[in-house]
Design a protein around this motif. Structure first.
Motif, PDB file in Angstrom:
ATOM      1  N   ALA A  40      31.565  68.656  24.649  1.00 26.47           N
ATOM      2  CA  ALA A  40      32.024  68.585  23.264  1.00 26.47           C
ATOM      3  C   ALA A  40      31.078  69.347  22.329  1.00 26.47           C
ATOM      4  CB  ALA A  40      32.139  67.122  22.826  1.00 26.47           C
ATOM      5  N   VAL A  41      29.749  69.239  22.572  1.00 31.18           N
ATOM      6  CA  VAL A  41      28.784  69.977  21.746  1.00 31.18           C
ATOM      7  C   VAL A  41      29.039  71.476  21.858  1.00 31.18           C
ATOM      8  CG1 VAL A  41      26.354  70.571  21.460  1.00 31.18           C
ATOM      9  CG2 VAL A  41      26.994  68.192  21.876  1.00 31.18           C
ATOM     10  N   ILE A  42      29.207  71.965  23.080  1.00 34.04           N
ATOM     11  CA  ILE A  42      29.416  73.394  23.283  1.00 34.04           C
ATOM     12  C   ILE A  42      30.753  73.835  22.698  1.00 34.04           C
ATOM     13  CG2 ILE A  42      29.559  75.228  25.003  1.00 34.04           C
ATOM     14  CD1 ILE A  42      26.802  73.833  24.694  1.00 34.04           C
ATOM     15  N   ASP A  43      31.783  72.999  22.835  1.00 31.75           N
ATOM     16  CA  ASP A  43      33.111  73.349  22.323  1.00 31.75           C
ATOM     17  C   ASP A  43      33.105  73.446  20.800  1.00 31.75           C
ATOM     18  OD1 ASP A  43      36.015  73.776  22.800  1.00 31.75           O
ATOM     19  OD2 ASP A  43      36.179  71.923  21.627  1.00 31.75           O
ATOM     20  N   LEU A  44      32.350  72.555  20.152  1.00 29.25           N
ATOM     21  CA  LEU A  44      32.279  72.581  18.690  1.00 29.25           C
ATOM     22  C   LEU A  44      31.590  73.843  18.175  1.00 29.25           C
ATOM     23  CD1 LEU A  44      31.396  68.844  17.937  1.00 29.25           C
ATOM     24  CD2 LEU A  44      33.498  70.037  17.272  1.00 29.25           C
ATOM     25  N   HIS A  45      30.780  74.475  19.025  1.00 28.56           N
ATOM     26  CA  HIS A  45      30.042  75.666  18.599  1.00 28.56           C
ATOM     27  C   HIS A  45      30.488  76.903  19.381  1.00 28.56           C
ATOM     28  CE1 HIS A  45      27.408  72.232  17.524  1.00 28.56           C
ATOM     29  NE2 HIS A  45      27.148  72.962  16.456  1.00 28.56           N
ATOM     30  N   ARG A  46      31.715  76.896  19.842  1.00 27.95           N
ATOM     31  CA  ARG A  46      32.197  78.023  20.641  1.00 27.95           C
ATOM     32  C   ARG A  46      32.352  79.296  19.816  1.00 27.95           C
ATOM     33  NH1 ARG A  46      36.334  74.530  19.715  1.00 27.95           N
ATOM     34  NH2 ARG A  46      38.225  75.333  18.661  1.00 27.95           N
TER      35      ARG A  46
ATOM     36  N   SER B  97      33.634  61.530  22.214  1.00 35.78           N
ATOM     37  CA  SER B  97      34.165  61.021  20.932  1.00 35.78           C
ATOM     38  C   SER B  97      33.025  60.788  19.923  1.00 35.78           C
ATOM     39  CB  SER B  97      34.938  59.722  21.151  1.00 35.78           C
ATOM     40  OG  SER B  97      34.092  58.720  21.691  1.00 35.78           O
ATOM     41  N   MET B  98      31.872  60.279  20.428  1.00 33.24           N
ATOM     42  CA  MET B  98      30.729  60.048  19.522  1.00 33.24           C
ATOM     43  C   MET B  98      30.210  61.389  18.985  1.00 33.24           C
ATOM     44  SD  MET B  98      28.781  57.104  21.750  1.00 33.24           S
ATOM     45  CE  MET B  98      27.360  57.004  20.669  1.00 33.24           C
ATOM     46  N   VAL B  99      30.180  62.396  19.850  1.00 35.25           N
ATOM     47  CA  VAL B  99      29.693  63.707  19.426  1.00 35.25           C
ATOM     48  C   VAL B  99      30.603  64.297  18.360  1.00 35.25           C
ATOM     49  CG1 VAL B  99      29.383  66.105  20.169  1.00 35.25           C
ATOM     50  CG2 VAL B  99      28.431  64.246  21.533  1.00 35.25           C
ATOM     51  N   ARG B 100      31.904  64.190  18.592  1.00 31.37           N
ATOM     52  CA  ARG B 100      32.846  64.775  17.615  1.00 31.37           C
ATOM     53  C   ARG B 100      32.808  64.010  16.295  1.00 31.37           C
ATOM     54  NH1 ARG B 100      35.922  68.599  19.911  1.00 31.37           N
ATOM     55  NH2 ARG B 100      36.043  68.643  22.204  1.00 31.37           N
TER      56      ARG B 100
ATOM     57  N   THR C 249      26.594  62.272  27.874  1.00 30.33           N
ATOM     58  CA  THR C 249      27.425  62.301  29.072  1.00 30.33           C
ATOM     59  C   THR C 249      27.895  63.741  29.294  1.00 30.33           C
ATOM     60  OG1 THR C 249      29.446  61.854  27.816  1.00 30.33           O
ATOM     61  CG2 THR C 249      28.204  59.939  28.627  1.00 30.33           C
ATOM     62  N   PRO C 250      28.403  64.075  30.506  1.00 33.67           N
ATOM     63  CA  PRO C 250      28.911  65.442  30.724  1.00 33.67           C
ATOM     64  C   PRO C 250      29.979  65.858  29.733  1.00 33.67           C
ATOM     65  CG  PRO C 250      28.640  64.306  32.826  1.00 33.67           C
ATOM     66  CD  PRO C 250      28.382  63.283  31.754  1.00 33.67           C
ATOM     67  N   ASP C 251      30.895  64.918  29.394  1.00 30.90           N
ATOM     68  CA  ASP C 251      31.915  65.307  28.426  1.00 30.90           C
ATOM     69  C   ASP C 251      31.333  65.403  27.014  1.00 30.90           C
ATOM     70  OD1 ASP C 251      31.558  62.516  28.332  1.00 30.90           O
ATOM     71  OD2 ASP C 251      33.526  62.230  27.410  1.00 30.90           O
TER      72      ASP C 251
ATOM     73  N   ILE D 247      21.892  80.460  19.231  1.00 33.69           N
ATOM     74  CA  ILE D 247      21.640  79.050  19.562  1.00 33.69           C
ATOM     75  C   ILE D 247      21.089  78.266  18.379  1.00 33.69           C
ATOM     76  CG2 ILE D 247      21.252  79.515  21.999  1.00 33.69           C
ATOM     77  CD1 ILE D 247      18.244  79.407  21.411  1.00 33.69           C
ATOM     78  N   ARG D 248      21.032  78.851  17.192  1.00 35.95           N
ATOM     79  CA  ARG D 248      20.490  78.111  16.053  1.00 35.95           C
ATOM     80  C   ARG D 248      21.343  76.900  15.713  1.00 35.95           C
ATOM     81  NH1 ARG D 248      19.134  83.468  12.505  1.00 35.95           N
ATOM     82  NH2 ARG D 248      17.224  84.079  13.605  1.00 35.95           N
ATOM     83  N   ASP D 249      22.667  77.068  15.778  1.00 38.87           N
ATOM     84  CA  ASP D 249      23.541  75.928  15.487  1.00 38.87           C
ATOM     85  C   ASP D 249      23.389  74.847  16.553  1.00 38.87           C
ATOM     86  OD1 ASP D 249      24.614  76.976  13.145  1.00 38.87           O
ATOM     87  OD2 ASP D 249      26.120  78.115  14.221  1.00 38.87           O
ATOM     88  N   LEU D 250      23.142  75.250  17.803  1.00 40.05           N
ATOM     89  CA  LEU D 250      22.896  74.253  18.850  1.00 40.05           C
ATOM     90  C   LEU D 250      21.618  73.481  18.579  1.00 40.05           C
ATOM     91  CD1 LEU D 250      23.811  76.137  22.162  1.00 40.05           C
ATOM     92  CD2 LEU D 250      25.138  74.384  20.979  1.00 40.05           C
ATOM     93  N   GLU D 251      20.593  74.173  18.106  1.00 39.08           N
ATOM     94  CA  GLU D 251      19.334  73.495  17.786  1.00 39.08           C
ATOM     95  C   GLU D 251      19.526  72.507  16.640  1.00 39.08           C
ATOM     96  OE1 GLU D 251      16.869  76.849  17.038  1.00 39.08           O
ATOM     97  OE2 GLU D 251      16.272  77.091  19.144  1.00 39.08           O
ATOM     98  N   GLN D 252      20.346  72.875  15.657  1.00 39.64           N
ATOM     99  CA  GLN D 252      20.626  71.945  14.558  1.00 39.64           C
ATOM    100  C   GLN D 252      21.436  70.753  15.052  1.00 39.64           C
ATOM    101  OE1 GLN D 252      22.452  74.163  11.379  1.00 39.64           O
ATOM    102  NE2 GLN D 252      20.702  75.557  11.153  1.00 39.64           N
ATOM    103  N   ALA D 253      22.352  70.991  15.994  1.00 36.86           N
ATOM    104  CA  ALA D 253      23.119  69.884  16.565  1.00 36.86           C
ATOM    105  C   ALA D 253      22.202  68.926  17.320  1.00 36.86           C
ATOM    106  CB  ALA D 253      24.197  70.445  17.496  1.00 36.86           C
TER     107      ALA D 253
END
Length: 494
Positions: A445-451, A487-490, A439-441, A456-462
């Motif tokens: 949440a994914v981007i906020d956790l990796h701020r 909430s599921m992402v976090r 979902t958009p939120d 982008i390596r951590d994004l690829e692992q996510a």
């Protein structure tokens, strides 16, 4: 691999005929029902054990054996694709073998091949051991691709390596002045050493090894074809999202080739945080230039000798990593990717390894201590990567066109995650896009956790973690699809 038969060809016909067809099998054991090859036995002269030799594949695809009436040939009808090259080797080397097989109607199915000595006796030697080793290895291999190489590919010399003194001598005589003058004169001197009985065996071995390395490299000139800026931009877009100014600067640097038809005077030094795509840019430039590439990891170099090679006075002397790169590329024109230039160690009191690169970067030539010859470097395009500019010496920096790679913005990371990273993972593990979505939120949440992470390596692992969790729920909990909210992402990524 075409192997031809002139045995039953009319005299007036000069065109060779291939008598066999190839079948593809992955059976790990050969037997009457799974033979290695099948021979024509319409004459009925083949027995359970038959001694003979495969004829030279240049002339015919047959097995020749002696009977009371004289020498008889049996055409090969079918061959397991895994054994085509082995039979070619047996035929070219005139190796006597004993076939074990079973007669089926008008054919003879071979399931065992043993090497024998002249006269028909058993030959329990290293040679037969090698043959059995090869057969076992081939039986344990998968069937090769069903795309047979064409005749032109068969006769190409790309896989040829000059190792013996005779082959090196023949090559030098044929190459003549097509070799650079200094290399040609160097080769003549080393060939004299390799042939001399007045020097030690160790010196002859080193001279022959150095000759083999140098003669197997294709020494090209410094003329380069023009590059297409549109194609160059397309390749960069494939490897790097956004960063328009960086792409423009790279193309501006290398497009000088279109006017001078020589490489730019300066290589590229890409400086930026880890994970921002510096190595991908280097590979992309190699594609644009249509050159082979090799990598050098400076973080693992702690002694300049690793780069420059060791002197031949030592028994275990060997060329340096830079010379190995030329040897592996097989030509003198290549892209030299120097990773982590800022992490070059100061060494063990023998100098700074990074400073060894200065002569390579000046395009004046590089001398390896083992080869003992000036190597032309006009066709070498260096591309270095680094995280910190301050750790690189000023002389080294002056040899590069420095391009700083910025980190991605949060908006760019959103696009990279949703349009590149996650779809790439889903394709790799065989999932549809509809089976795993956010979902958009959830994306926020994914981007906020990796701020606080760069690149982008951590994004690829996510993306890997999210896709794996979705697949688990689909396979174990039998749901049709999974949509991750914030909430599921976090909960998943913490």
């Amino acid at each position: 691999m075409p192997v031809f038969d002139f045995n039953n060809t009319p005299e007036e016909s000069k065109a060779p005929q291939c008598t066999y067809t190839v079948f593809y099998s992955s059976h790990s054991q050969a037997g009457p029902d799974h033979p290695m090859l099948v021979l024509d036995n319409r004459a009925g002269q083949l027995k359970h054990h038959s001694n003979g030799a495969f004829t030279n594949p240049v002339r015919k695809t047959a097995f020749e054996f002696k009977t009371e009436e004289g020498t008889v040939s049996a055409d090969i009808l079918r061959i397991d694709a895994r054994f085509v090259s082995l039979l070619k080797w047996l035929g070219e080397n005139h190796i006597n073998v004993r076939l074990s097989g079973v007669i089926k109607e008008d054919t003879y199915a071979v399931y065992k091949i043993r090497e024998i000595a002249f006269g028909g006796g058993s030959k329990l030697s290293a040679e037969d051991g090698f043959l059995q080793f090869m057969i076992e290895r081939l039986l344990s291999s998968d069937a090769p691709s069903e795309e047979e190489p064409g005749e032109d590919e068969e006769e190409a010399g790309d896989s040829m390596k000059l190792t013996s003194i005779q082959s090196i001598t023949d090559f030098m005589n044929c190459a003549g002045r097509t070799l650079p003058d200094n290399i040609r004169l160097w080769a003549r001197r080393n060939l004299a050493v390799a042939r001399s009985n007045e020097v030690s065996a160790e010196e002859r071995r080193h001279a022959q090894r150095a000759l083999s390395i140098m003669m197997n490299i294709q020494w090209k000139g410094n003329y380069f074809e023009s590059i297409d800026p549109v194609e160059a931009r397309r390749i960069l877009d494939e490897e790097l999202y956004g960063m328009e100014q960086v792409k423009q600067r790279i193309i501006e640097t290398i497009i000088q080739i279109n006017r001078t038809h020589t490489l730019p005077a300066y290589g590229l030094l890409l400086i930026g945080p880890a994970g921002t795509g510096k190595s991908q840019i280097a590979y992309a430039v190699a594609r644009i230039l249509k050159l082979p590439w090799t990598t050098l990891d400076m973080s693992s170099i702690n002694d300049p000798e690793q780069l420059t090679g060791s002197s031949r006075i030592y028994a275990n002397a060997k060329p340096g990593i830079i010379m190995d790169a030329f040897s592996m590329a097989g030509e003198s024109n290549l892209v030299f990717i120097i990773n982590e230039l800022d992490k070059a160690a100061a060494g063990k009191g023998n100098g700074n390894p990074a400073d060894v690169l200065l002569t390579l970067l000046d395009n004046l030539g590089f001398t390896d201590n083992y080869i003992e010859c000036m190597i032309p470097t006009v066709g070498v395009y260096p591309i270095a990567t680094a995280n910190e500019k301050d750790q690189i010496s000023a002389p080294l920096m002056s040899r590069f066109a420095v391009i700083e790679i910025p980190d991605y913005t949060p908006e760019e990371k959103k696009v990279i995650f949703s349009e590149y990273a996650l779809p790439k993972v889903l394709r790799r593990i065989g999932m549809e896009k509809s089976e795993c979505s956010l979902t958009p939120d959830g994306l926020e949440a994914v981007i906020d956790l990796h701020r606080n992470t760069s690149g982008i390596r951590d994004l690829e692992q996510a993306a890997e973690h999210i896709a794996a969790n979705a697949l688990y729920q689909i396979e174990v909990d039998h749901v049709k699809s999974v949509t991750f909210d914030a909430s599921m992402v976090r909960d998943l990524l913490g």
